[in-house]
Design an enzyme around this catalytic site. Structure first.
Site, PDB file in Angstrom:
ATOM      1  N   ASP A 210       3.662  34.167  53.701  1.00 41.73           N
ATOM      2  CA  ASP A 210       4.081  33.568  55.638  1.00 41.73           C
ATOM      3  C   ASP A 210       5.291  32.717  55.828  1.00 41.73           C
ATOM      4  O   ASP A 210       4.977  31.450  54.400  1.00 41.73           O
ATOM      5  CB  ASP A 210       2.250  32.562  55.386  1.00 41.73           C
ATOM      6  CG  ASP A 210       2.238  31.380  56.668  1.00 41.73           C
ATOM      7  OD1 ASP A 210       2.431  31.924  57.819  1.00 41.73           O
ATOM      8  OD2 ASP A 210       2.214  30.391  56.233  1.00 41.73           O
ATOM      9  N   GLU A 259       7.383  45.790  38.360  1.00 38.70           N
ATOM     10  CA  GLU A 259       6.379  45.718  37.273  1.00 38.70           C
ATOM     11  C   GLU A 259       4.902  46.992  37.697  1.00 38.70           C
ATOM     12  O   GLU A 259       4.449  47.745  36.443  1.00 38.70           O
ATOM     13  CB  GLU A 259       5.545  45.005  36.705  1.00 38.70           C
ATOM     14  CG  GLU A 259       5.881  44.023  36.145  1.00 38.70           C
ATOM     15  CD  GLU A 259       6.034  42.875  35.437  1.00 38.70           C
ATOM     16  OE1 GLU A 259       5.023  42.791  35.483  1.00 38.70           O
ATOM     17  OE2 GLU A 259       6.024  41.563  35.225  1.00 38.70           O
TER      18      GLU A 259
END
Length: 550
Positions: A210, A259
């Site tokens: 956002d 990751e």
């Protein structure tokens, strides 16, 4: 002219995905309190699977006082009780994955709630404290500090500053209940890396960010100056939007995301002055997608649409990112209503207009969007042809900008009315049979637009979406193929999509109010309105898009 589309590798699902936006409080109500929740969403996941989308994006369901419909977060690791709890979120993610759907959640990093523990501590700690450095607290101007620190205005209207009892002011680019976080402070970076990992560990497939363009403010918080202040989109060339410093934040986040296995993604809500500036957010070491707001704001006009398509494909191609296309979301008037009005009125505050015209154009615009290279977003209810509800009583409106002068137009509630599922009367299957009315009232005419009323009905908007998504998935050229423009009559767009993995598909879109005769490009796959085929030619009705297999 041939414009390259980003390559569609089988592993890069997001490059050609169709992603469905769920606004949880208005999608499905699981407990009968009139407000949608995660249990309701979970129960309707098979519907989304059958619709044919690839992923679901959920607007915020975090703990929040709901001053701005959940975009004021008080705890980023907790589900608001109105939506359920963490077990509901985990179950939803698990169910979605079993159905072959990915889940993207909203992340709100520009601001938090004024009820967030950090902000409450900052208020108690007082001026000069470490706690206040996580936000933008400043002394005021004027002899007694009675004036805001600068001339910035809230996107929701009025000053972007609120004074606290000890005399300091804090910055909020949106509502006063949404204090902006200070991304110059390392604790803010640490906290959001932790929040990312929390939800990634729970299994989410990505984040929609956002106000992705708003995190970093210009050093010294200088005045904007002049008379042009932030309105609906904000002044996009201000010291508080689209600052270059945001990109290092997203490079850092990308390292966190990488990751994890499973091809997780970031999607930017970034209102920028140009498409080229938006493309900076999706460079290879930053985010994956950025919403295409210039496309959303383009009128139903062949020349204008071709121009923004060319601009988008060129800009995104330069950074190796896919284009994204979107026509509606929770912040703008639904495109079935926008296209029912004369062009140039913007993306909010429009009248009901000619609803049949709006629906016809909306259906054609959807087929055009789904025929373009890249990824597309569908906002809940648009597959039903829902219009905006433009006559909601003032007393039921929840949009905070509705109650503030000179801000974002404040009519976002019209696109947030709960969607109809079944039955002849409100709330149209939105909740259990013994549930109460929905949090925003639904119009009587929505009985004919429900999922139940449209399912299996030849020519219904729901069946058009189902057919379009199935056809798109079945044709490799509509996945990662290139786009090449073709000659076409005035007011008609025509282009060929080609891919090494399948036969070409031609898309033709008549944006005029007239019937247009043209040569048949191939076998008719799908059309938004009935197409007449005769004497080796085709007649495209007004405001109609068709797909053809070559």
């Amino acid at each position: 002219m041939s414009l390259p589309a980003a390559p569609a590798a089988s592993s890069d699902w997001w490059r050609h995905a169709v992603i469905y936006q769920v606004y949880p409080r208005s999608f499905a109500d699981g407990d009968g309190d009139g407000i949608g929740d995660l249990a309701g969403v979970r129960s309707r996941l098979p519907y989304l699977r059958d619709l044919g989308v690839d992923a679901v994006w959920l607007s915020p369901f975090y703990a929040s006082p709901q001053a701005d419909a959940g975009y004021d977060v008080s705890d980023y690791r907790r589900v608001d009780p109105m939506f359920g709890d963490l077990a509901d979120a985990a179950g939803l993610i698990e169910d979605a994955h079993e159905l072959g759907l990915r889940v993207i959640v909203d992340l709100v990093p520009n601001h938090c709630s004024d009820q967030h523990d950090w902000f409450q501590r900052a208020l108690r700690a007082g001026p000069g404290s470490t706690a206040r450095k996580r936000f933008h607290f400043q002394p005021g101007r004027g002899q007694q500090g009675e004036l805001p620190p600068n001339d910035w205005e809230s996107v929701f209207g009025g000053p972007a500053w609120t004074r606290v009892p000890d005399g300091e002011w804090y910055l909020h680019l949106f509502a006063p209940e949404q204090p902006d976080l200070n991304w110059d402070h390392p604790a803010v970076h640490d906290e959001f890396r932790s929040v990312l990992r929390f939800w990634l560990d729970l299994g989410v497939d990505g984040f929609r960010i956002d106000v992705a363009h708003g995190l970093v403010k210009a050093p010294g918080l200088p005045d904007v100056g002049g008379s042009e202040q932030s309105k609906l989109l904000g002044n996009l060339a201000t010291p508080y939007f689209d600052q270059d410093g945001v990109h290092e934040i997203y490079r850092d986040w990308r390292r966190v995301l990488d990751e994890y296995d499973g091809e997780r993604i970031f999607v930017a809500e970034a209102w920028t002055p140009t498409v080229q500036r938006a493309a900076r957010y999706v460079r290879s070491d930053e985010l994956h997608q950025a919403f295409n707001f210039p496309y959303l704001c383009t009128d139903w006009d062949a020349d204008a649409l071709r121009g923004i398509v060319d601009l988008t494909l060129e800009a995104m191609g330069e950074v190796g990112a896919p284009a994204t296309w979107v026509l509606s979301n929770h912040d703008v008037t639904r495109h079935a209503t926008r296209f029912a009005n004369p062009p140039g009125l913007g993306i909010q505050m429009v009248t009901p207009g000619d609803r049949q015209l709006g629906l016809r154009r909306a259906r054609a615009a959807t087929l055009l969007m789904l025929g373009l290279p890249g990824s597309a977003y569908v906002y809940q209810g648009e597959e039903l042809g829902l219009p905006d509800v433009t006559d909601l009583p003032d007393e039921v409106r929840a949009d905070p900008s509705f109650h503030r002068a000179d801000g974002q137009d404040g009519f976002r509630d019209g696109c947030r009315v709960p969607i109809p599922w079944s039955g002849a009367a409100a709330p149209y299957g939105f909740g259990p049979q013994d549930g109460g009315p929905s949090w925003l009232p639904q119009p009587d005419e929505w009985a004919d637009l429900s999922v139940e009323a449209q399912t299996g009905v030849d020519g219904s908007t729901l069946e058009l979406y189902r057919s379009a998504l199935a056809t798109r998935r079945a044709h490799a050229s509509l996945q990662g193929g290139e786009l090449a423009w073709l000659d076409a009559p005035a007011g008609v767009l025509a282009f060929r999509r080609t891919s090494g993995g399948g036969a070409p598909v031609v898309v033709t879109a008549n944006t005029t109010g007239d019937h247009v005769r043209m040569a048949v490009p191939g076998e008719l796959l799908l059309a938004s309105s009935p197409v007449e085929l005769a004497d080796g030619g085709a007649v495209l009705p007004p405001d109609t898009t068709a797909w053809w297999a070559v």
